[in-house]
Write a protein that holds these residues in place. Structure first.
Motif, mmCIF file in Angstrom:
data_model
loop_
_atom_site.group_PDB
_atom_site.id
_atom_site.type_symbol
_atom_site.label_atom_id
_atom_site.label_comp_id
_atom_site.label_asym_id
_atom_site.label_seq_id
_atom_site.Cartn_x
_atom_site.Cartn_y
_atom_site.Cartn_z
ATOM 1 N N TYR A 10 -1.858 4.150 0.466
ATOM 2 C CA TYR A 10 -2.771 3.966 1.588
ATOM 3 C C TYR A 10 -1.985 3.523 2.827
ATOM 4 O O TYR A 10 -2.203 2.444 3.369
ATOM 5 N N ASN A 45 0.790 -1.256 0.000
ATOM 6 C CA ASN A 45 0.000 0.000 0.000
ATOM 7 C C ASN A 45 0.816 1.299 0.000
ATOM 8 O O ASN A 45 0.277 2.354 0.332
ATOM 9 N N GLN A 99 -3.771 -0.770 -4.780
ATOM 10 C CA GLN A 99 -3.682 -0.208 -3.434
ATOM 11 C C GLN A 99 -2.423 0.667 -3.306
ATOM 12 O O GLN A 99 -1.788 0.725 -2.269
#
Ligand SMILES: [Zn+2]
Length: 452
Positions: A67, A63, A94
């Motif tokens: 994120y 990620n 992601q």
């Protein structure tokens, strides 16, 4: 004079285990075997330990960049090296932005500088509008290209079979690997609708399991293999959950189709009953299957059909897994496992099912080969990177939230117990973790170069 000498280790190769020494110079393995006369600046006594090649996680979602409240490279790579993973093959989604062209590849590589204890390689994205970008990503160093046949997330478009066929033609030409999440989404969607018609928003975990039947995985896998057969491209079937899917891959490999298979420690450890009993912590896609399927799946790991093991480390925040809010279909699917994959695979495979530790070395060598890292990673042989894990086979463990190095210490593996734990991990000759603690060396991890 060598930099390091590891003595008295039980050295594990794909086909045998023998007692010997490992000599390291300039981050590479310089010699392996009986090196009693050789001297080094530093000596490490590995008596009682196995020396394994560091594991290569073929499938991780860290990620980062993007994120980082779900996971990031400092935490994820610390977890990796504590657990014996020395190379992380990171997924293109992601991420913000998703890695779908060479420019973003370069940006991601730059963003991760100084943020990893482990070495890493990147999957490139294969989405619905980037077939012109595949070659550029390949040239930049992408080791494989990931596609979803069904929807996954708003920022990462899925592709249909026509686009798969077109992309495989390109991947064949540039000799690159296509990797696929194989579940036929029309089957899943129809099953979900049927549940909603019956019980409205009150779907149970049993309903969730029933909504993702093995047939969805089989149909999708068959289609990908048929296109690999036609185009001659190399394809990789991600996270195989069921022996019937593995059998299709095995037969295709016998026919000469260039298809590799991957499964994950959770499919080799847990069952659908764990989902029903414990809920969303055990939600993943494809879902966990029954105990008979789990046992048969081991057979395909043993025969090399499922030659790659990936964690499919899929972290999230606790509230994203709240099925009271999101329902069983909407709650986050994914199991975080990069830290525990080696100890779980070791305990489940070697202690509980009686397989040889050589199985782990076979998996590392095969994963390196499939992801074009096989000229310098995945083996304890002269000339290879000194990515070495010492595992204490007598050490008992229990996975606790406190032990997990993730941003969000949530995992289906919490509460699991076993025996046999990595106690020292080195990446290119440098110790990056010892006794469950990462060293403060976040600039050590590098982008692994694609080789043969
Ligand atoms: Zn995944």
């Amino acid at each position: 004079m060598y930099d390091l000498k590891i003595t008295n280790a039980r050295i594990v190769t794909p086909d045998r285990i023998y007692r010997g020494d490992i000599l390291v110079r300039d981050g590479k393995i310089a010699a392996v075997g009986d090196c009693a006369e050789a001297t080094a600046k530093e000596t490490l006594d590995a008596a009682g330990k196995f020396a394994f090649p560091g594991m290569i996680d073929s499938h991780a979602h860290l990620n980062d960049p993007g994120y980082c409240w779900r996971e990031d490279f400092p935490h994820g790579s610390a977890a990796a090296v504590v657990g014996g993973v020395t190379t992380i093959v990171d997924m293109p989604l992601q991420n913000e932005p998703a890695l779908i062209n060479a420019k973003i590849f370069a940006d991601k590589a730059a963003a991760l500088a100084g943020r990893s204890l482990a070495d890493y390689a990147f999957w490139g994205g294969l989405v619905d509008d980037n077939s012109d970008d595949l070659e550029g990503m390949h040239d930049a160093g992408a080791v494989a290209f990931k596609a979803f046949i069904g929807p996954v997330s708003p920022d990462y478009s899925s592709i249909n079979m026509g686009l798969v066929r077109k992309a495989l033609g390109i991947l064949k030409r540039i000799d690159a690997l296509g990797g696929f999440h194989c579940e036929d989404y029309s089957i899943i969607k129809a099953a979900e609708k049927e549940v909603e018609r019956r019980v409205g928003k009150n779907a149970s975990w049993t309903d969730f399991l029933a909504s993702r039947p093995v047939s969805a995985e089989i149909i999708s896998t068959r289609s990908i293999i048929d296109l690999a057969r036609e185009t001659g491209a190399r394809v990789h079937i991600c996270h195989v959950s069921h022996p019937e899917v593995a059998e299709i891959i095995r037969q295709a490999r016998c026919d000469g189709v260039q298809v590799s298979g991957e499964t994950c420690p959770h499919y080799l450890t847990f069952t659908g009953e764990d989902v029903v009993k414990n809920g969303c912590t055990f939600k993943c896609a494809p879902p966990l299957r029954d105990a008979e399927a789990r046992e048969k799946l081991w057979g395909y790991v043993l025969d090399g059909t499922l030659g790659c093991i990936g964690s499919d480390h899929s972290p999230c925040r606790a509230d994203e897994k709240d099925d009271a809010v999101h329902g069983v279909f909407g709650a986050w699917g994914g199991i975080s496992g990069i830290q525990n994959m080696m100890q779980v695979f070791y305990d489940q495979g070697i202690n509980r099912r009686g397989h040889s530790p050589t199985l782990l070395a076979r998996v590392s060598a095969e994963t390196a080969k499939v992801f074009s890292l096989g000229d310098h990673k995945g083996r304890l042989e002269p000339g290879f990177d000194a990515d070495i894990v010492l595992l204490d086979p007598e050490k008992n463990w229990e996975v606790t939230p406190e032990s997990l190095r993730y941003v969000n210490p949530i995992s289906a593996f919490i509460g699991l117990t076993g025996r046999g734990l990595p106690v020292l991990t080195m990446v290119r000759g440098v110790v990056v973790a010892r006794d469950g603690q990462p060293e403060n060396l976040y600039s050590h991890g590098k982008l692994a170069k694609r080789g043969i």
